[in-house]
Design a protein around this motif. Structure first.
Motif, PDB file in Angstrom:
ATOM      1  N   LYS A  92       0.810  -1.215   0.000  1.00 46.65           N
ATOM      2  CA  LYS A  92       0.000   0.000   0.000  1.00 46.65           C
ATOM      3  C   LYS A  92       0.847   1.270   0.000  1.00 46.65           C
ATOM      4  O   LYS A  92       0.382   2.335  -0.416  1.00 46.65           O
ATOM      5  CB  LYS A  92      -0.931   0.013   1.212  1.00 46.65           C
ATOM      6  N   PHE A 107       2.907   5.130  -5.719  1.00 44.53           N
ATOM      7  CA  PHE A 107       2.567   6.519  -5.415  1.00 44.53           C
ATOM      8  C   PHE A 107       2.816   7.465  -6.583  1.00 44.53           C
ATOM      9  O   PHE A 107       2.870   8.671  -6.411  1.00 44.53           O
ATOM     10  CB  PHE A 107       3.390   6.992  -4.204  1.00 44.53           C
ATOM     11  N   ASN A 163       1.163  10.882  -6.093  1.00 41.09           N
ATOM     12  CA  ASN A 163      -0.188  10.867  -5.551  1.00 41.09           C
ATOM     13  C   ASN A 163      -0.391  11.989  -4.535  1.00 41.09           C
ATOM     14  O   ASN A 163      -1.364  12.735  -4.597  1.00 41.09           O
ATOM     15  CB  ASN A 163      -0.486   9.509  -4.909  1.00 41.09           C
ATOM     16  N   LYS A 204       6.355   0.942  -8.873  1.00 42.20           N
ATOM     17  CA  LYS A 204       6.130   0.216  -7.629  1.00 42.20           C
ATOM     18  C   LYS A 204       7.482  -0.029  -6.986  1.00 42.20           C
ATOM     19  O   LYS A 204       8.316  -0.743  -7.530  1.00 42.20           O
ATOM     20  CB  LYS A 204       5.411  -1.113  -7.868  1.00 42.20           C
ATOM     21  N   GLN A 233      -0.112   6.472   5.506  1.00 43.09           N
ATOM     22  CA  GLN A 233      -0.505   6.526   4.103  1.00 43.09           C
ATOM     23  C   GLN A 233      -2.021   6.605   3.943  1.00 43.09           C
ATOM     24  O   GLN A 233      -2.534   7.352   3.107  1.00 43.09           O
ATOM     25  CB  GLN A 233       0.033   5.281   3.374  1.00 43.09           C
ATOM     26  N   LEU A 258      -3.514   9.892   1.959  1.00 40.01           N
ATOM     27  CA  LEU A 258      -4.318   9.808   0.742  1.00 40.01           C
ATOM     28  C   LEU A 258      -5.787   9.981   1.123  1.00 40.01           C
ATOM     29  O   LEU A 258      -6.600   9.060   1.038  1.00 40.01           O
ATOM     30  CB  LEU A 258      -4.084   8.468   0.038  1.00 40.01           C
ATOM     31  N   GLN A 282      -7.300  10.225  -4.747  1.00 39.31           N
ATOM     32  CA  GLN A 282      -6.015   9.648  -4.361  1.00 39.31           C
ATOM     33  C   GLN A 282      -6.143   8.154  -4.100  1.00 39.31           C
ATOM     34  O   GLN A 282      -5.269   7.373  -4.488  1.00 39.31           O
ATOM     35  CB  GLN A 282      -5.467  10.356  -3.123  1.00 39.31           C
ATOM     36  N   LYS A 283      -7.213   7.762  -3.443  1.00 40.19           N
ATOM     37  CA  LYS A 283      -7.454   6.336  -3.215  1.00 40.19           C
ATOM     38  C   LYS A 283      -7.668   5.612  -4.546  1.00 40.19           C
ATOM     39  O   LYS A 283      -7.191   4.487  -4.744  1.00 40.19           O
ATOM     40  CB  LYS A 283      -8.653   6.151  -2.287  1.00 40.19           C
ATOM     41  N   LEU A 304      -4.290   5.095  -6.260  1.00 36.86           N
ATOM     42  CA  LEU A 304      -3.552   3.954  -5.726  1.00 36.86           C
ATOM     43  C   LEU A 304      -4.032   2.663  -6.380  1.00 36.86           C
ATOM     44  O   LEU A 304      -3.223   1.799  -6.758  1.00 36.86           O
ATOM     45  CB  LEU A 304      -3.736   3.882  -4.209  1.00 36.86           C
ATOM     46  N   GLU A 305      -5.328   2.549  -6.557  1.00 31.09           N
ATOM     47  CA  GLU A 305      -5.882   1.346  -7.183  1.00 31.09           C
ATOM     48  C   GLU A 305      -5.475   1.252  -8.657  1.00 31.09           C
ATOM     49  O   GLU A 305      -5.047   0.190  -9.125  1.00 31.09           O
ATOM     50  CB  GLU A 305      -7.410   1.381  -7.067  1.00 31.09           C
ATOM     51  N   TRP A 348      -2.952   2.804 -10.325  1.00 31.87           N
ATOM     52  CA  TRP A 348      -1.506   2.696 -10.562  1.00 31.87           C
ATOM     53  C   TRP A 348      -0.924   1.385 -10.040  1.00 31.87           C
ATOM     54  O   TRP A 348       0.228   1.056 -10.342  1.00 31.87           O
ATOM     55  CB  TRP A 348      -0.796   3.881  -9.915  1.00 31.87           C
ATOM     56  N   SER A 349      -1.700   0.652  -9.269  1.00 28.16           N
ATOM     57  CA  SER A 349      -1.230  -0.651  -8.773  1.00 28.16           C
ATOM     58  C   SER A 349      -1.449  -1.773  -9.778  1.00 28.16           C
ATOM     59  O   SER A 349      -1.007  -2.905  -9.540  1.00 28.16           O
ATOM     60  CB  SER A 349      -1.948  -1.005  -7.460  1.00 28.16           C
TER      61      SER A 349
END
Length: 547
Positions: free
Chosen positions: A188, A192, A322, A361, A452, A456, A461-462, A465-466, A468-469
């Motif tokens: 997690k 970013f 992020n 990552k 974190q 975020l 922003q949340k 994260l999803e 870009w992961s």
């Protein structure tokens, strides 16, 4: 930005924070689960040390409001706790200038007590030691820390003993530990950065979120020609990507399956800027540049210029952090333009439906750490001082700042005060937090997952994260190191090659150098020794896998 993040546990904190620490300590393939995550050792005795000199690159969220890290709440409180006054030495924010100052410092042997840099990285927009950390030790610039950590750093030692995979990452092939590392304990906190686009512009023009390079071209053309900012002028800049952003985990270059440096393909080391696919990427960027889709200022990286373009409603897309991008710009624009909506975009691919293999990552360790120089007359006391950041009190200080001022304890969990996460107009959350802690970039501590989740704070922003992961990041090369015998040769080759490839990147994209000369460029890279560098990296990867 990176600038980068992390977490450490807390013995004295009650169950909720312990659960958070455990979650951040889970490491893929390590065999350590969240329920077995380590708690830091009891605090070591405060060091008998009165002052330290500390060289470390600053960050824009700090330099925009403070002169030195000494003004950050973390270090004010740390001085009270340890009695150690720190005289920080900060190079210019721009990476190239910071690297020049770093090189001069090393060459003249005018060394401070502590040097924080990216010792392990071989590429990217970071300050690093040419030849790597083992060479820095053999060159008698910094000291080997293994024995000192074993004897005088119980907090860090316990973390490394519990996480052998972390110890593997922060060590050289020879087994040397060279710095107190910045660690990201959980997935997690390792993602970013990525592409971002003005969703409000897409909505206004009736366009969908682009996922392929061709779709991006269509969107950028519309941004250029259809006045999405509504001022009646063709003043829109569709896309800003400078040299450093091209190089940071390949936000657009990765669509071709390569990056801007060394990478691995099923265990085989390759070099992105000499691959045939790189020519296709350059051709695309050249086309975008000629048509005014790529910002004309891309050749001269400038964070303040990027901030200005984003906050004056003329920039449509970029690659951003992020917190230091989406969070910052939404905060700066929330009263200035209520329609402003910056959203994460997927890492683009060439063919619709393909899964991106390149994306940002981090590993648990990204190469950044605080090393002790040979000029330090109190290495034992300095080790104790640095170890403070990995204990329970250090976890709170570096992640959250000062209790009662920037955070409070709620149900056993460190919780930022509302005014910290909701700063006044014109101040971003990143800037607000930077007054009190180092969580928004990096440092000698472990970034907290609990930090974190609060940092975020915005829905976008949340979502970022999803999104870009999603990339597999399977081709990313871990932080490997050349041997002492190889380090000088490798450093010389890579330094010269990176200078040349940066120069040619600009020339090819701007049309100064015709792409018909790409084969000539590759031959030049070959003559400069790129195959020797690849061979050295292959050996280093093989050794890393056997550590």
């Amino acid at each position: 930005m990176k600038k980068h993040l992390k977490q450490a546990g807390s013995v004295i904190l009650v169950s909720a924070l312990a659960i958070t620490v455990a979650a951040c300590s889970k490491e893929s393939g390590s065999g350590v689960t969240s329920s077995a995550a380590p708690q830091p050792a009891k605090e070591s005795q405060p060091p008998k040390l009165s002052q330290l000199t500390y060289w470390v690159p600053t960050q824009t969220q700090v330099s925009s409001q403070m002169k030195t890290f000494a003004e950050i709440g973390t270090y004010k409180e740390l001085e009270k706790a340890t009695g150690v006054k720190v005289a920080f030495q900060h190079p210019p924010v721009e990476v190239a200038q910071a690297q020049e100052q770093f090189n001069l410092m090393i060459a003249t042997n005018d060394l401070p007590d502590v040097i924080e840099a990216s010792w392990g990285a071989t590429s990217g927009a970071v300050v690093r030691y040419p030849g790597g950390p083992e060479k820095a030790i053999s060159d008698k610039k910094i000291i080997k820390l293994n024995e000192l950590i074993d004897k005088y750093a119980p907090n860090l030692k316990k973390l490394l003993d519990t996480h052998p995979d972390w110890k593997k990452q922060i060590s050289t092939d020879e087994g040397s530990i060279y710095a107190f590392p910045f660690l990201r304990g959980d997935d997690k906190v390792r993602v970013f950065f990525g592409p971002a686009i003005r969703q409000d512009w897409l909505d206004k023009l009736g366009l969908k979120m682009p996922t392929t390079i061709d779709e991006w071209y269509t969107v950028l053309k519309a941004f250029k020609e259809k006045d999405p900012n509504g001022n009646g002028k063709m003043d829109e800049i569709p896309l800003y990507l400078d040299k450093n952003l091209f190089a940071t985990d390949a936000p657009f270059l990765g669509a071709w399956g390569i990056n801007y440096s060394f990478y691995q393909d099923k265990g085989t080391v390759k070099y992105g800027p000499i691959q045939p696919e790189y020519k296709d990427f350059l051709a695309t960027m050249n086309k975008w540049y000629k048509e005014g889709l790529l910002d004309k200022d891309f050749a001269a990286p400038n964070d303040k210029l990027l901030d200005n373009k984003m906050t004056t409603n003329i920039l449509g897309a970029s690659a951003v952090f992020n917190g230091g991008g989406i969070g910052k710009y939404v905060g700066l624009m929330k009263d200035k333009d209520p329609n402003f909506k910056l959203e994460a975009a997927p890492y683009p691919v060439l063919k619709a439906g393909d899964k991106p293999i390149w994306g940002q990552k981090d590993f648990a360790y990204n190469g950044i750490g605080a090393a002790i120089s040979v000029a330090n007359k109190n290495p034992i006391e300095t080790v104790k001082w640095l170890d403070y950041g990995y204990g329970d009190k250090g976890d709170l200080l570096f992640n959250y700042g000062v209790e009662g001022t920037s955070f409070k304890m709620e149900n056993g969990k460190a919780t930022f005060l509302p005014e910290i996460l909701n700063p006044p107009a014109g101040t971003s959350i990143q800037q607000s937090l930077a007054k009190y802690n180092r969580g928004t970039w990096s440092g000698p501590f472990v970034l907290s997952d609990n930090f974190q989740l609060q940092y975020l704070a915005l829905a976008q922003q949340k979502k970022a994260l999803e999104i870009w992961s999603q990339p597999t990041a399977e081709r990313k090369l871990p932080i490997v190191t050349p041997t002492q015998d190889e380090s000088s040769k490798f450093a010389s080759i890579v330094t010269d090659i990176q200078t040349y490839q940066d120069e040619m990147l600009l020339k090819f994209i701007m049309g100064i150098e015709p792409l018909d000369n790409f084969d000539k460029y590759v031959k030049k890279m070959e003559s400069m020794g790129i195959q020797d560098a690849i061979k050295i990296q292959q050996g280093a990867l093989d050794r890393y896998n056997k550590r």
